[in-house]
Design a protein around this motif. Sequence first.
Motif, short mmCIF file in Angstrom:
data_model
loop_
_atom_site.label_atom_id
_atom_site.label_comp_id
_atom_site.label_asym_id
_atom_site.label_seq_id
_atom_site.Cartn_x
_atom_site.Cartn_y
_atom_site.Cartn_z
N LEU A 159 0.84 -1.19 0.00
CA LEU A 159 0.00 0.00 0.00
C LEU A 159 0.88 1.25 0.00
CD1 LEU A 159 -1.88 -2.31 1.07
CD2 LEU A 159 -3.00 -0.57 2.46
N PHE A 160 0.72 2.06 -1.01
CA PHE A 160 1.49 3.30 -1.14
C PHE A 160 0.51 4.45 -1.12
CE2 PHE A 160 3.90 6.08 -4.41
CZ PHE A 160 4.34 6.93 -3.42
N ASP A 161 0.53 5.22 -0.02
CA ASP A 161 -0.34 6.38 0.13
C ASP A 161 0.37 7.59 -0.48
OD1 ASP A 161 -1.80 8.61 1.02
OD2 ASP A 161 -2.51 7.53 2.77
N THR A 162 -0.08 8.02 -1.64
CA THR A 162 0.59 9.11 -2.36
C THR A 162 0.24 10.48 -1.79
OG1 THR A 162 -1.20 9.21 -4.01
CG2 THR A 162 0.67 7.76 -4.48
N THR A 163 -0.70 10.54 -0.85
CA THR A 163 -1.02 11.81 -0.19
C THR A 163 -0.07 12.06 0.98
OG1 THR A 163 -3.35 11.61 -0.80
CG2 THR A 163 -2.81 13.13 0.98
N SER A 164 0.12 11.06 1.82
CA SER A 164 1.03 11.19 2.97
C SER A 164 2.43 10.71 2.64
CB SER A 164 0.48 10.39 4.16
OG SER A 164 0.41 9.00 3.84
N MET A 165 2.61 10.12 1.43
CA MET A 165 3.89 9.56 0.99
C MET A 165 4.42 8.54 2.00
SD MET A 165 4.17 10.80 -1.95
CE MET A 165 5.83 10.28 -2.41
N THR A 166 3.55 7.60 2.35
CA THR A 166 3.92 6.51 3.27
C THR A 166 3.66 5.17 2.60
OG1 THR A 166 1.71 6.55 4.28
CG2 THR A 166 3.45 7.86 5.35
N TRP A 167 4.43 4.18 3.03
CA TRP A 167 4.37 2.84 2.46
C TRP A 167 4.09 1.83 3.57
CZ3 TRP A 167 5.62 1.74 -2.80
CH2 TRP A 167 5.68 0.38 -3.13
N SER A 168 3.22 0.87 3.30
CA SER A 168 2.96 -0.20 4.25
C SER A 168 2.74 -1.50 3.48
CB SER A 168 1.74 0.11 5.14
OG SER A 168 0.58 0.34 4.35
N THR A 169 2.85 -2.62 4.18
CA THR A 169 2.76 -3.93 3.53
C THR A 169 1.85 -4.85 4.33
OG1 THR A 169 5.02 -3.67 2.68
CG2 THR A 169 4.07 -5.88 2.63
N LEU A 170 0.93 -5.50 3.65
CA LEU A 170 0.04 -6.48 4.27
C LEU A 170 0.41 -7.87 3.80
CD1 LEU A 170 -3.43 -4.72 3.70
CD2 LEU A 170 -1.99 -4.60 5.75
N THR A 171 0.56 -8.80 4.73
CA THR A 171 0.82 -10.19 4.38
C THR A 171 -0.48 -10.84 3.93
OG1 THR A 171 2.59 -10.32 6.01
CG2 THR A 171 1.69 -12.41 5.21
N LEU A 172 -0.41 -11.69 2.91
CA LEU A 172 -1.62 -12.35 2.42
C LEU A 172 -2.11 -13.41 3.39
CD1 LEU A 172 -0.85 -12.99 -1.37
CD2 LEU A 172 -1.91 -10.99 -0.30
N PRO A 178 -0.62 -15.88 -4.50
CA PRO A 178 -0.04 -14.75 -5.23
C PRO A 178 -0.35 -14.86 -6.72
CG PRO A 178 1.65 -16.37 -4.82
CD PRO A 178 0.41 -16.86 -4.10
N ARG A 179 -0.18 -13.75 -7.42
CA ARG A 179 -0.41 -13.75 -8.88
C ARG A 179 0.61 -12.84 -9.56
NH1 ARG A 179 -6.74 -14.22 -10.73
NH2 ARG A 179 -7.46 -15.56 -9.04
N PHE A 218 -10.28 -7.91 -3.56
CA PHE A 218 -9.76 -7.28 -2.35
C PHE A 218 -10.62 -6.08 -2.03
CE2 PHE A 218 -6.93 -4.22 -0.18
CZ PHE A 218 -6.58 -4.98 0.92
N ASP A 219 -11.09 -6.02 -0.78
CA ASP A 219 -11.93 -4.91 -0.32
C ASP A 219 -11.02 -3.87 0.32
OD1 ASP A 219 -13.67 -3.19 1.05
OD2 ASP A 219 -15.14 -4.79 1.36
N THR A 220 -10.91 -2.69 -0.31
CA THR A 220 -10.01 -1.65 0.19
C THR A 220 -10.53 -0.99 1.46
OG1 THR A 220 -11.04 0.04 -1.22
CG2 THR A 220 -9.17 -1.18 -2.14
N LYS A 221 -11.81 -1.19 1.78
CA LYS A 221 -12.39 -0.60 2.99
C LYS A 221 -12.13 -1.47 4.21
CE LYS A 221 -16.02 1.79 0.39
NZ LYS A 221 -17.47 1.93 0.15
N SER A 222 -12.32 -2.77 4.08
CA SER A 222 -12.12 -3.69 5.21
C SER A 222 -10.76 -4.39 5.15
CB SER A 222 -13.22 -4.75 5.22
OG SER A 222 -13.18 -5.54 4.04
N LEU A 223 -10.01 -4.18 4.05
CA LEU A 223 -8.71 -4.83 3.83
C LEU A 223 -8.84 -6.36 3.92
CD1 LEU A 223 -6.29 -2.48 5.84
CD2 LEU A 223 -7.03 -2.32 3.45
N SER A 224 -9.91 -6.86 3.32
CA SER A 224 -10.19 -8.30 3.36
C SER A 224 -10.28 -8.86 1.95
CB SER A 224 -11.48 -8.58 4.12
OG SER A 224 -12.58 -7.95 3.49
N TRP A 225 -10.10 -10.19 1.85
CA TRP A 225 -10.10 -10.88 0.56
C TRP A 225 -11.33 -11.79 0.44
CZ3 TRP A 225 -6.34 -10.01 -3.11
CH2 TRP A 225 -5.18 -9.34 -2.67
#
Length: 341
Positions: A159-172, A178-179, A218-225
């Motif tokens: 996840l790259f937030d281009t507004t705050s310029m921050t990066w985070s990573t979620l494990t599957l 993976p694809r 992938f649901d960007t609101k709940s961060l769920s698959w």
Amino acid sequence: MLLSISRDIPDGRYELSSALINDKLYFFGGATNATNSSNEVFYLDLSSTFDIFTPPFKKVSVGMPVGDNLGTCVSSPDNSTIFLIGGRMTSTSTAVYKFDPINLQSTIPIINGFNDSFINRNEINAVIDSKGKRYIFSGTDYNSGNFTGGGNWFYEMSLFDTTSMTWSTLTLPTNVLPRLDYTATLLPTGLIIYIGGYTKLTPSSERSYANFDDILIFDTKSLSWSNKNASGTTIQPRYGHSAILIKDGNIIIFGGAQTSAQVYPDLAVLNTNTWIWSVPSNSTVNAPPSLNFHTANLYNIYMIIAFGRKTGQVVVKPYYYSNNIYIFNTETYSCFRHLMK
């Protein structure tokens, strides 16, 4: 609809990325042969009618600082910036470039928490939401030749937030595979629809094609698959295809390949309300040739298909790479010679 001719006509290429800013469609990098990653930047001015035989390509005099292929890019919500992320870059100092469409220059942005393992991450496709957050799923670090699917596969969502310029990573989660070489399409509801490409059951297993009747979400609101079962027309599995979201909420896919072989149908439509695949009856009339690793962008009602590698070819040679532009009307499901205003 065969050959594009213009003053700044680019070489044929594939594995490039593209982004639309207002009336300009920008193209970045790509592979012009089996070993070369281009650093060129071209754009098309879509503000006026043009014939696909003479598209108004313009080349940016100063290209990207590095060559890049198999990366991804999207424009910011305010249409002020294009972020180019990942790919087989010819430099390993960064994985993110910021392109300014006003001064036509690329710079390296400062990103808090950036994941250095993302450098040279490729065979990815990203989406960006209305708040400027960019989602990049999986990918590989393989960085040699024209072979795809090698190297380490990454079981994560970046996840790259281009507004705050921050990066985070979620494990599957363990049930999400993976694809690579898939398409990613963001619906207005906040769901990202992943279609096709390669997948793996385990890190040590052989890659296989993802079925088109199994839609990964992938649901960007709940961060769920989750997954949806799709029915309707049988769509042959593939990689290197493209997808766009049209005004009625349906997703159009085009092209792709299995190894170097053509897949069928070339063009199909997924209804995201019923999850049914269909093939428009007139979509094969004057249709583009089968392509993979091309680009596709929606401009008004037009799907603009550009560049790519011609499928059905056994040996990879420069003349198998397209530099053509094709225009597909998403309301009539037919191809046009002219882009009309």
